[in-house]
Design a protein around this motif. Structure first.
Motif, PDB file in Angstrom:
ATOM      1  N   SER A  19      22.081  -4.984  61.272  1.00  0.00           N
ATOM      2  CA  SER A  19      23.299  -4.542  60.590  1.00  0.00           C
ATOM      3  C   SER A  19      24.458  -5.361  61.174  1.00  0.00           C
ATOM      4  N   GLN A  20      25.612  -5.261  60.543  1.00  0.00           N
ATOM      5  CA  GLN A  20      26.781  -5.968  61.097  1.00  0.00           C
ATOM      6  C   GLN A  20      27.082  -5.464  62.510  1.00  0.00           C
ATOM      7  N   ILE A  21      26.915  -4.165  62.705  1.00  0.00           N
ATOM      8  CA  ILE A  21      27.177  -3.578  64.037  1.00  0.00           C
ATOM      9  C   ILE A  21      26.207  -4.142  65.065  1.00  0.00           C
ATOM     10  N   ALA A  75      27.078  -7.707  65.882  1.00  0.00           N
ATOM     11  CA  ALA A  75      28.266  -7.743  66.739  1.00  0.00           C
ATOM     12  C   ALA A  75      27.909  -7.379  68.175  1.00  0.00           C
ATOM     13  N   GLN A  76      27.008  -6.408  68.332  1.00  0.00           N
ATOM     14  CA  GLN A  76      26.563  -6.010  69.677  1.00  0.00           C
ATOM     15  C   GLN A  76      25.897  -7.177  70.392  1.00  0.00           C
ATOM     16  N   LEU A 107      30.751  -8.688  70.703  1.00  0.00           N
ATOM     17  CA  LEU A 107      32.058  -8.445  70.089  1.00  0.00           C
ATOM     18  C   LEU A 107      32.432  -6.968  70.217  1.00  0.00           C
ATOM     19  N   TYR A 110      34.386  -5.306  68.054  1.00  0.00           N
ATOM     20  CA  TYR A 110      34.298  -4.717  66.711  1.00  0.00           C
ATOM     21  C   TYR A 110      33.368  -5.564  65.844  1.00  0.00           C
ATOM     22  N   TYR A 111      32.856  -4.933  64.795  1.00  0.00           N
ATOM     23  CA  TYR A 111      31.982  -5.653  63.875  1.00  0.00           C
ATOM     24  C   TYR A 111      32.753  -6.223  62.695  1.00  0.00           C
ATOM     25  N   THR A 112      34.064  -6.024  62.696  1.00  0.00           N
ATOM     26  CA  THR A 112      34.884  -6.444  61.556  1.00  0.00           C
ATOM     27  C   THR A 112      34.888  -7.971  61.368  1.00  0.00           C
TER      28      THR A 112
END
Lengths: 141, 101
Positions: B35-37, B40-41, B45, B47-49
């Protein structure tokens, strides 16, 4: 580092939020677009000048507030309210070495918000005073 | 999904190419089962934005984090960089890989 995950909220920008963001981008003569994260959080992209037309600022609304990033993913501000973001971003821009465009944008946003915060109450007060004293002034004329 | 309201017409080239890069990156992320999250992890990062910004075609994968993106997506870094060069620097890609000496 763990990624901050928020509960889901409304997927669209509220009209008042969008109006504020658009007016800022328009006044700074930047174009803009909107989008959303995979989870549906709204994003507002301020598009930089030609020829790249890259994102110079990205405002995302998450459940706990707004996050402002530049086009390379640096978080340059986070706050519970849109106007607080601008203040935080201005501080970050002054401290850091962000891109020129971002700094100009941030400075502009901050000036605008400062002007609105300082002068709107004065204008409102003036209107109240006018409404209160106008009949008495009219009696003198 | 991107909802656009432009105040002026953007140059289609750079923007269109970035959007194609974003679509390719999204495809690769989904193929990696992230997932984007989660991506990002893996990239460290906060945030995943930013993942969304890149996938929507408004941001670029920074050169200094291309290797991390590649590894997170399970792609060999040179292959990943070469693919992104097609979108981000098409002229340079042409010079490096297409023009015969």
């Amino acid at each position: 580092m763990s990624v901050i995950e928020f509960p889901r909220l409304a997927r669209e920008w509220r009209p008042d939020e969008l109006q504020q963001l658009v007016s800022l981008a328009d006044a700074a003569r930047f174009s803009w677009e909107t989008g959303a994260t995979e989870r549906g959080e709204p994003q507002f992209y301020v598009i930089g000048p030609a020829p790249e037309h890259g994102c110079v600022l990205c405002v995302s609304r998450l459940a706990q507030g707004y996050v402002l990033e530049d086009g390379t993913g640096h978080v340059i501000g986070e706050a519970p309210a849109l106007n607080r973001v601008a203040v935080e971003v201005a501080r970050a821009a002054i401290r850091g070495s962000r891109s020129f465009v971002s700094r100009v944008m941030v400075a502009w946003i901050t000036i605008r918000l400062t002007v609105e915060e300082r002068f709107e109450p004065i204008f409102q007060e003036s209107e109240e005073m006018l409404a209160r004293y106008a009949p008495q002034l009219a009696a003198f004329i | 999904m991107v909802r656009s309201r432009k105040t002026e017409k953007a140059v289609p080239n750079s923007m269109e190419l970035r959007k194609r890069a974003g679509a390719w990156l999204q495809e690769q992320r989904k193929a990696a089962g992230l997932s984007q999250i989660e991506l990002a992890q893996q990239l460290g990062l906060k945030y995943y934005t930013f993942i969304s910004q890149v996938e929507n075609g408004f941001g670029r994968v920074p050169s200094d984090s291309m290797e991390a993106w590649a590894r997170a997506l399970g792609i060999a870094p040179p292959v990943f960089a070469r693919e992104l060069l097609v979108y981000y620097e098409p002229e340079l890609h042409k010079l490096l890989f297409e023009v015969k000496t």
